[in-house]
Scaffold this active site. Structure first.
Site, PDB file in Angstrom:
ATOM      1  CD  GLU A  15      -6.841   3.437   5.703  1.00  0.00           C
ATOM      2  OE1 GLU A  15      -7.405   4.522   6.146  1.00  0.00           O
ATOM      3  OE2 GLU A  15      -5.970   2.703   5.973  1.00  0.00           O
ATOM      4  CG  HIS A  52       8.915   6.201 -21.550  1.00  0.00           C
ATOM      5  ND1 HIS A  52       9.333   6.045 -22.688  1.00  0.00           N
ATOM      6  CD2 HIS A  52       8.186   7.517 -21.203  1.00  0.00           C
ATOM      7  CE1 HIS A  52       9.137   7.173 -23.175  1.00  0.00           C
ATOM      8  NE2 HIS A  52       8.552   7.965 -22.280  1.00  0.00           N
ATOM      9  CE  LYS A  56      -3.707  -1.430  12.699  1.00  0.00           C
ATOM     10  NZ  LYS A  56      -4.351  -0.387  13.275  1.00  0.00           N
TER      11      LYS A  56
HETATM   12  O1  PA5 Z   1      -7.256   7.118   7.775  1.00  0.00           O
HETATM   13  C1  PA5 Z   1      -7.184   6.399   8.933  1.00  0.00           C
HETATM   14  O2  PA5 Z   1      -7.931   6.352   9.816  1.00  0.00           O
HETATM   15  C2  PA5 Z   1      -5.863   5.494   9.020  1.00  0.00           C
HETATM   16  O3  PA5 Z   1      -4.992   5.726   7.982  1.00  0.00           O
HETATM   17  C3  PA5 Z   1      -5.160   5.898  10.042  1.00  0.00           C
HETATM   18  O4  PA5 Z   1      -4.454   7.479   9.672  1.00  0.00           O
HETATM   19  C4  PA5 Z   1      -3.728   5.320  10.311  1.00  0.00           C
HETATM   20  O5  PA5 Z   1      -4.074   3.913  10.342  1.00  0.00           O
HETATM   21  C5  PA5 Z   1      -2.919   5.818  11.671  1.00  0.00           C
HETATM   22  O6  PA5 Z   1      -3.631   5.706  12.588  1.00  0.00           O
HETATM   23  P1  PA5 Z   1      -3.211   6.605  13.891  1.00  0.00           P
HETATM   24  O7  PA5 Z   1      -3.432   8.059  13.630  1.00  0.00           O
HETATM   25  O8  PA5 Z   1      -4.306   6.134  14.887  1.00  0.00           O
HETATM   26  O9  PA5 Z   1      -1.937   6.305  14.191  1.00  0.00           O
END
Ligand code: PA5
Length: 438
Positions: free
Chosen positions: A294, A315, A429
């Site tokens: 990310e 494996h 989303k």
């Molecule tokens: O690293 C990040 O920002 C994301 O992976 C969030 O942790 C994830 O989308 C969950 O978001 P939230 O804590 O707002 O529910």
């Protein structure tokens, strides 16, 4: 070439044969520049640098308070459900699974602490229906975690679990068994927590989800599982001091790791395989994948973070790593001293032909498998780094977590992207909401 910091060693000697010396030299200055962008708060996304100081900022009193909440939840529960997705669950799960007995369920009665399990990290109908079915017979508490307070997956799971718990024990008792970890003022979860009177913890504004494991997001579930958050934070704090005090590829392992990754990427190595040699590292690797994936995968750039647990995956993926498309490099995650010892017994007739290793520990064999794999993959054209950790305990996990967070930020700056946003997550989303008629 290797650097050891607070017991953790980064060895890049298996990657250097793939990098001509002048090329390595030419990346040293940009690596220091990326480090300075981070330390001088001048890089992209610099409003999200709170994680840099989390280990040293947290007070003894805060740690004690979180431990106290964990103690109360444990007393009231056979099981604690952590509801969250992405950065709101992976860090806690990584630490808990690395430390807990792999066959805890078989020992159930002996364990002092209730199981910590996870929900809302998917929208699987069977997963949640089966969980609720099992909870019918158990005393349980819920820790619901969402920074935005609006993420659909955990919101659905929390609605299901909350309504189940309220029916089971009544609204008032349910409220005493729910803790919400969210923003200080915004979001649906914050509103709901205030309305229902849940205990809450705040995710600091300047800490993004995937950098939040050393805040209450990770600390409360980890404490609930019975592990020492004091040692976890201490290990992270020692790593924080070490990494903040050094800026070059010679003396800062996070800068060296970030530099080697980017050099290899510039040479067409677009996938990094993080390979652990213990199944308990599976979720640490999942956490690492999310952190780097990310943070770096944007603007058409980024190293794809893949994971494997060897020798299991030797494996399966091993064939590809050895002889497939040469766009890979690997980082081996090696634990020097396992928690337990078990030796291979001698057999009278040696019908399985294993007497040549009789009396040796499994770790002895595992280490030879690791060294053999390292050599085979380098010979097969895969640059390899190795991160060695003395043992799997809270202190070294804290250090490792901070090491990866720091490296990730430096690496993303070297790549030229903002490590702290995730605009691409919105695309699915938007479509999902449209299809759902939101
Ligand atoms: O690293 C990040 O920002 C994301 O992976 C969030 O942790 C994830 O989308 C969950 O978001 P939230 O804590 O707002 O529910």
């Amino acid at each position: 070439m290797e650097i050891t910091t607070n017991g953790i060693t980064l060895d890049v000697s298996g990657a250097l044969p793939f990098i001509p010396e002048p090329e390595f030299e030419s990346w040293k200055k940009p690596a220091v520049k990326a480090y300075n962008e981070l330390m001088n708060v001048s890089g992209a996304g610099n409003e999200f640098l709170g994680w840099l100081d989390l280990p040293s900022d947290i007070t003894k009193k805060e740690i004690e308070e979180i431990s106290e909440t964990a103690y109360l939840l444990r007393r009231r529960s056979d099981v604690i459900i952590v509801v969250g997705i992405g950065g709101s669950y992976l860090g806690a799960r990584a630490v808990i699974e690395a430390l807990q007995n792999s066959f805890m369920l078989l020992h159930k009665k002996k364990h002092r602490y209730p199981s910590v399990i996870f929900a809302g990290q998917n929208i699987g109908e069977d997963y949640h229906a089966e969980l609720i079915e099992a909870l019918d017979k158990l005393r349980y508490s819920i820790i619901v975690i969402s920074k935005s307070g609006t993420t659909t997956e955990p919101a659905i799971a929390f609605r299901l679990l909350r309504s189940h718990l309220e029916k089971k024990v009544g609204k008032e008792v349910a409220a005493s068994r729910i803790v919400a970890i969210t923003d200080s003022s915004k979001g649906a979860l914050k509103k709901l927590a205030d309305k229902e009177g849940y205990k809450t913890y705040v995710i600091p504004n300047d800490v993004g989800g995937r950098y939040s494991v050393l805040s209450p997001v990770g600390l409360l579930p980890i404490a609930c599982a019975g592990f020492s958050i004091k040692s976890l934070v201490k290990g992270a704090e020692e790593m924080e001091t070490a990494l903040k005090g050094h800026e070059t590829t010679e003396d800062n392992p996070a800068v060296l790791y970030a530099a080697i990754r980017n050099i290899l990427y510039s040479k067409g190595k677009t996938t990094e395989m993080m390979a652990g040699f213990h199944p308990s590292l599976n979720y640490l690797i999942e956490w690492w994948k999310q952190l780097f994936g990310e943070s770096e995968g944007k603007e058409g750039k980024g190293i794809f973070p893949a994971g494997a647990v060897y020798s299991t995956d030797l494996h399966s993926l091993g064939q590809f790593v050895q002889e497939g498309t040469r766009n890979l490099f690997e980082t081996f995650l090696w634990i020097e001293k396992p928690k337990k010892e078990i030796f291979i017994p001698k057999s009278e007739d040696d019908s399985d032909g294993l007497n040549y290793i009789a009396g040796k520990s499994l770790n002895y064999v595992n280490e030879k498998a690791m060294l053999g794999t390292l050599k085979a993959h380098i010979d097969g054209g895969v640059p390899c780094m190795k991160i060695s950790v003395p043992e799997l305990n809270e202190k070294y996990l804290g250090a490792l977590i901070y090491f990866f967070e720091f490296s990730c930020a430096v690496s993303a700056y070297l790549l030229g992207v903002n490590p702290f946003d995730q605009p691409g997550v919105e695309a699915y989303k938007k479509n999902m909401f449209q299809l759902l008629g939101k």
